[in-house]
Design a protein around this motif. Structure first.
Motif, PDB file in Angstrom:
ATOM      1  N   ALA A   1      63.308  69.645  37.193  1.00 33.41           N
ATOM      2  CA  ALA A   1      63.449  68.315  37.808  1.00 33.41           C
ATOM      3  C   ALA A   1      62.660  67.269  37.017  1.00 33.41           C
ATOM      4  O   ALA A   1      63.143  66.154  36.776  1.00 33.41           O
ATOM      5  CB  ALA A   1      62.982  68.345  39.256  1.00 33.41           C
TER       6      ALA A   1
ATOM      7  N   GLU B   1      57.027  66.795  43.156  1.00 31.59           N
ATOM      8  CA  GLU B   1      57.727  67.556  44.209  1.00 31.59           C
ATOM      9  C   GLU B   1      58.092  66.637  45.376  1.00 31.59           C
ATOM     10  O   GLU B   1      57.655  66.813  46.515  1.00 31.59           O
ATOM     11  CB  GLU B   1      56.874  68.734  44.690  1.00 31.59           C
TER      12      GLU B   1
ATOM     13  N   GLY C   1      64.679  67.531  44.269  1.00 30.19           N
ATOM     14  CA  GLY C   1      63.625  67.574  43.256  1.00 30.19           C
ATOM     15  C   GLY C   1      63.244  66.176  42.825  1.00 30.19           C
ATOM     16  O   GLY C   1      63.884  65.191  43.209  1.00 30.19           O
TER      17      GLY C   1
END
Ligand code: ZN
Length: 314
Positions: free
Chosen positions: A105, A153, A134
């Motif tokens: 990500a 995150e 993500g």
């Protein structure tokens, strides 16, 4: 012109692209991801790179899991990986070239920043809406992965304390509302509870066995009440999260990517901007919300950018 390999290791496939200094993909190769651990994955990457038109000078890799200094920790979608693997070193030895490894990500956000919808931004958040949610950050003109590689995150920021169950085991994460896996579970529960919706009919008509982004897009198009409600809830959760990130980091751009963004386009980015607005302490007109531009390629293009950086610091 130097050529770099950008490698996207997914749970299903490994994609390798040969990328030039202008971030253009000049050749590519793809194969399924071996299920017998990191050594086999490295061997597959070596095979794929050997198939490319030219040998690259360096390689960058995006891995679906936490990465810190080339060490990969428990990637949830890669089978038979031990708890910790120094995959960067393993692949560097196998390829005999500089290698850098990042979280997929983060690497995707890097790709959009160097060559896509994030170009010219100095403070950018990339959000990927897929099976999970993500994210990746660029802060003050540099990719930001945190002290231990765990930054970005976004999907596990909490937007409802004690809220819906998330795949990570916690409650109330953005992903628990905006990840496709969660949204599919909400549909199951609603329909089992007698709720009327054509979403399964649409899924079957498309010959799918999951609620893909295309199924969601079609259901929205047909004004399916349940689909509309769940997508609105997803947008609301992402908006709350983006608003909080704005307050903490004062971004100039948010790039929204993933399957749903590809299907819904700029409308999705606009809706998320509107959902974020009430939560932003200092609203500004010059923050931009845009959808990702690189289609299936932000991962390989971002990975190649990582590889290029590995070559510079060698
Ligand atoms: Zn979570």
């Amino acid at each position: 012109m130097a050529l770099t390999a950008g490698i996207d290791v997914g749970g299903t496939n490994i994609e390798v692209a040969l990328v030039d200094d202008d971030h253009s993909v000049v050749d590519r190769a793809k194969h399924t991801t071996p299920t017998d651990g990191p050594g086999a994955v490295a061997a597959r990457i070596v095979e794929l790179i050997a198939k490319l038109d030219e040998r690259p000078s360096a390689a960058g890799v995006g891995i679906p899991g936490p990465v810190n200094g080339g060490v990969v920790t428990r990637p949830p979608n890669l089978r038979n990986w031990p708890d910790e693997v120094a995959f960067g070193g393993l692949l560097r030895d196998a390829l005999d070239m500089p290698v850098e490894v990042g979280n997929d990500a983060n690497v995707g956000a890097l790709g959009e920043w160097v060559a896509g919808a994030g170009r010219g931004s100095r403070f950018m958040l990339g959000v990927w809406m897929g099976t999970g949610v993500g994210g990746g950050l660029v802060l003050d003109g540099r990719p930001y992965t945190g002290a231990f590689g765990g930054a970005g995150e976004f999907g596990h920021m909490i937007v409802h304390q004690g809220g819906a169950q998330c795949g990570c085991g916690r409650r109330g994460c953005i992903e628990a509302y905006a990840g496709r896996a969660s949204m599919e579970r909400f549909v199951e529960i609603a329909i089992a509870g007698g709720r009327d919706s054509d979403i399964y009919v649409i899924r079957d008509d498309k010959g799918k066995d999951r609620l893909t982004s295309a199924v969601w897009a079609k259901a929205l198009d047909e004004d399916d009440d349940l689909a509309t409600e769940l997508v609105d809830e997803a947008i609301e959760a992402v908006g709350i999260g983006v608003g909080s990130v704005m307050n903490l980091l004062d971004l100039d751009r948010v790039v929204i990517g993933g399957g749903l963004a590809e299907k819904l386009g700029q409308d999705l980015a606009d809706d998320i901007a509107a959902a974020a607005e009430p939560w932003v302490l200092v609203p500004r007109d010059d923050r931009t919300f845009v959808v990702a531009e690189l289609g299936d390629d932000p991962g390989v293009i971002g990975a190649a950018a990582l590889g290029r950086a590995a070559m510079l610091v060698r």
